[in-house]
Scaffold this active site. Structure first.
Site, mmCIF file in Angstrom:
data_model
loop_
_atom_site.group_PDB
_atom_site.id
_atom_site.type_symbol
_atom_site.label_atom_id
_atom_site.label_comp_id
_atom_site.label_asym_id
_atom_site.label_seq_id
_atom_site.Cartn_x
_atom_site.Cartn_y
_atom_site.Cartn_z
ATOM 1 N N ARG A 107 -2.650 24.159 33.668
ATOM 2 C CA ARG A 107 -1.743 24.088 32.510
ATOM 3 C C ARG A 107 -1.299 22.643 32.349
ATOM 4 O O ARG A 107 -0.779 22.050 33.302
ATOM 5 C CB ARG A 107 -0.517 24.992 32.693
ATOM 6 C CG ARG A 107 0.551 24.717 31.629
ATOM 7 C CD ARG A 107 1.699 25.707 31.580
ATOM 8 N NE ARG A 107 1.296 26.962 30.990
ATOM 9 C CZ ARG A 107 2.122 27.786 30.341
ATOM 10 N NH1 ARG A 107 3.405 27.480 30.211
ATOM 11 N NH2 ARG A 107 1.686 28.915 29.843
ATOM 12 N N HIS A 134 -4.335 28.072 23.877
ATOM 13 C CA HIS A 134 -3.724 28.968 24.867
ATOM 14 C C HIS A 134 -4.547 30.269 24.876
ATOM 15 O O HIS A 134 -4.091 31.320 24.450
ATOM 16 C CB HIS A 134 -2.267 29.243 24.494
ATOM 17 C CG HIS A 134 -1.436 29.782 25.617
ATOM 18 N ND1 HIS A 134 -1.923 29.971 26.905
ATOM 19 C CD2 HIS A 134 -0.135 30.204 25.652
ATOM 20 C CE1 HIS A 134 -0.955 30.458 27.667
ATOM 21 N NE2 HIS A 134 0.137 30.607 26.937
ATOM 22 N N GLN A 137 -3.450 33.706 26.450
ATOM 23 C CA GLN A 137 -2.408 34.361 25.649
ATOM 24 C C GLN A 137 -3.050 35.216 24.553
ATOM 25 O O GLN A 137 -2.658 36.355 24.311
ATOM 26 C CB GLN A 137 -1.504 33.294 25.027
ATOM 27 C CG GLN A 137 -0.414 33.854 24.124
ATOM 28 C CD GLN A 137 0.638 34.631 24.893
ATOM 29 O OE1 GLN A 137 1.191 34.124 25.863
ATOM 30 N NE2 GLN A 137 0.931 35.848 24.477
ATOM 31 N N ASP A 230 5.963 31.693 17.159
ATOM 32 C CA ASP A 230 6.123 30.969 18.422
ATOM 33 C C ASP A 230 7.180 29.889 18.173
ATOM 34 O O ASP A 230 7.582 29.658 17.015
ATOM 35 C CB ASP A 230 4.756 30.362 18.824
ATOM 36 C CG ASP A 230 4.788 29.623 20.152
ATOM 37 O OD1 ASP A 230 5.744 29.815 20.939
ATOM 38 O OD2 ASP A 230 3.846 28.832 20.414
ATOM 39 N N CYS A 273 4.679 35.036 21.851
ATOM 40 C CA CYS A 273 4.124 34.769 23.183
ATOM 41 C C CYS A 273 5.217 34.605 24.227
ATOM 42 O O CYS A 273 4.973 34.805 25.411
ATOM 43 C CB CYS A 273 3.241 33.536 23.129
ATOM 44 S SG CYS A 273 4.139 32.066 22.575
ATOM 45 N N ARG A 301 -0.182 40.013 29.799
ATOM 46 C CA ARG A 301 -0.712 38.749 30.335
ATOM 47 C C ARG A 301 -1.301 38.989 31.726
ATOM 48 O O ARG A 301 -2.342 38.452 32.072
ATOM 49 C CB ARG A 301 0.408 37.686 30.447
ATOM 50 C CG ARG A 301 1.107 37.301 29.154
ATOM 51 C CD ARG A 301 0.210 36.637 28.144
ATOM 52 N NE ARG A 301 -0.597 35.564 28.690
ATOM 53 C CZ ARG A 301 -0.124 34.350 29.034
ATOM 54 N NH1 ARG A 301 1.133 34.029 28.835
ATOM 55 N NH2 ARG A 301 -0.937 33.422 29.533
HETATM 56 N N1 NVA Z 1 3.502 26.727 21.916
HETATM 57 C C1 NVA Z 1 4.290 26.910 23.098
HETATM 58 C C2 NVA Z 1 3.757 28.066 23.890
HETATM 59 C C3 NVA Z 1 4.490 28.372 25.157
HETATM 60 C C4 NVA Z 1 3.926 29.518 25.881
HETATM 61 C C5 NVA Z 1 4.270 25.651 23.925
HETATM 62 O O1 NVA Z 1 3.199 25.050 24.080
HETATM 63 O O2 NVA Z 1 5.329 25.240 24.398
HETATM 64 N N1 CP Z 2 3.558 32.822 26.957
HETATM 65 C C1 CP Z 2 3.500 31.958 27.987
HETATM 66 O O1 CP Z 2 2.492 31.284 28.221
HETATM 67 O O2 CP Z 2 4.631 31.933 28.729
HETATM 68 P P1 CP Z 2 4.926 30.925 29.920
HETATM 69 O O3 CP Z 2 5.104 29.560 29.324
HETATM 70 O O4 CP Z 2 6.183 31.460 30.537
HETATM 71 O O5 CP Z 2 3.767 30.958 30.867
#
Ligand code: NVA
Ligand code: CP
Length: 314
Positions: A107, A134, A137, A230, A273, A301
């Protein structure tokens, strides 16, 4: 279980539509297995590294619990835990970690980093979120919708708000792959990148689904089966120029009772998400309402990530 030629999962591009459907079927079976207390330990003696440069609750816990359920060991490597990006290059880190671990979960920021890890480590890499995509997800989102509606083809999924982000890019491509119609409801500057639109369009041509862009939120949600949103500012984008303007620009796209009603359907469901910024991209009322599937979606998930791990390692 290993019917897949490519073991890494960096993007929806790494699976064909039949493979995606197979993953969804596998995830449903894994959910039942877990409910029944059946743990076959298919990943015994495997070691998986979780290399996380950004925070995470669901994705980190899904990989950790899925590994433990299947008998694998996990090592969490946070951004301050190893030399990566500080005293040691990405390329050297990838080659070292590939000698220790059977798979890497990444990540972070650039999609290119995930690709380099996969190229140089020699082991499967799972994209646990980058700035651009992602994909794990999106697989959970499809699972949640299929559980609820019993089908995916023909569903009308409307994504509101910052549709230029990782979640929207991946969801748009995933919907096109399974024949769900995808509607972007956002000001034009927040529409997905052309590269992802082109990918989705290729799938739409095969599945007969449509991809629509709207800047009027009320018109966009008409006949929607699903309203999805989101956060308006994703991780890593907090200090970008114009970040503060987003609240004003995206306010009309907040998923609230009025927009749920404007779908014209009492059965429309809400997905997010998570984590959510309630009062911004979604109202408290919709988030907590009976059409909100967000916690089922969060649980899925785990089951979908377990399917993806088995696909990569068994
Ligand atoms: N678009 C958000 C998703 C978090 C799961 C981010 O990248 O922060
Ligand atoms: N939806 C998601 O990826 O959540 P986290 O950032 O908590 O992993």
């Amino acid at each position: 279980m290993s019917l897949f030629p490519h073991k890494s999962f960096l993007s929806l591009n790494d699976v064909s539509t039949p493979e995606l459907r197979e993953l969804l079927q596998m995830a449903r079976e894994l959910k039942q297995e877990k409910r029944a207390g059946v743990f076959p330990q298919r990943l015994k003696h495997k070691n998986i590294a979780l290399l996380f440069e950004k925070l995470s609750t669901r994705t980190r816990c899904s990989f950790a619990v899925a590994c433990k359920d299947e008998g694998a060991q996990v090592e969490f490597l946070g951004k301050d835990d190893i030399h990566f990006g500080k005293k040691e290059s990405l390329e050297d880190t990838a080659r070292v970690l590939g000698r220790f671990f059977d798979g890497l979960v990444y990540r972070g920021y650039a999609q290119k980093t995930a690709e380099t890890l996969a190229q140089l480590s020699g082991v499967p890499v799972w994209n646990a979120l980058t700035d651009e995509e992602h994909p794990t997800q999106a697989v959970a989102d499809l699972m949640t919708l299929e559980e609820h509606f019993s089908h995916l083809a023909g569903l009308r999924v409307v994504y509101l708000g910052d549709a230029a982000n990782n979640v929207a890019n991946s969801l748009m491509v995933a919907c096109a792959m399974v024949g769900a119609h995808f509607v972007v409801a956002a000001p034009e500057k927040y529409w997905p990148a052309k590269e992802y639109v082109a990918q989705a369009m290729l799938h739409c041509e095969k599945t007969g689904s449509t991809l629509t862009f709207e800047n009027n939120p009320t018109a966009a949600v008409r006949h929607a089966d699903v309203l999805y949103t989101d956060v308006w500012i994703s991780m890593g984008f907090e200090n970008q120029p114009g970040a503060g303007d987003r609240i004003t620009e995206l306010r009309p796209y907040q998923v609230n009772a009025e927009l749920m009603k404007a779908t014209g359907k009492a059965e429309t469901v809400f997905l997010h998400c998570l984590p959510a910024n309630k009062g911004f991209e979604v109202s408290h009322e919709v988030f907590e309402g009976e059409r909100s599937l967000v916690f089922e979606q969060a649980e899925n998930r785990l089951h979908t990530i377990k399917a993806l791990l088995l696909r990569g390692l068994v």
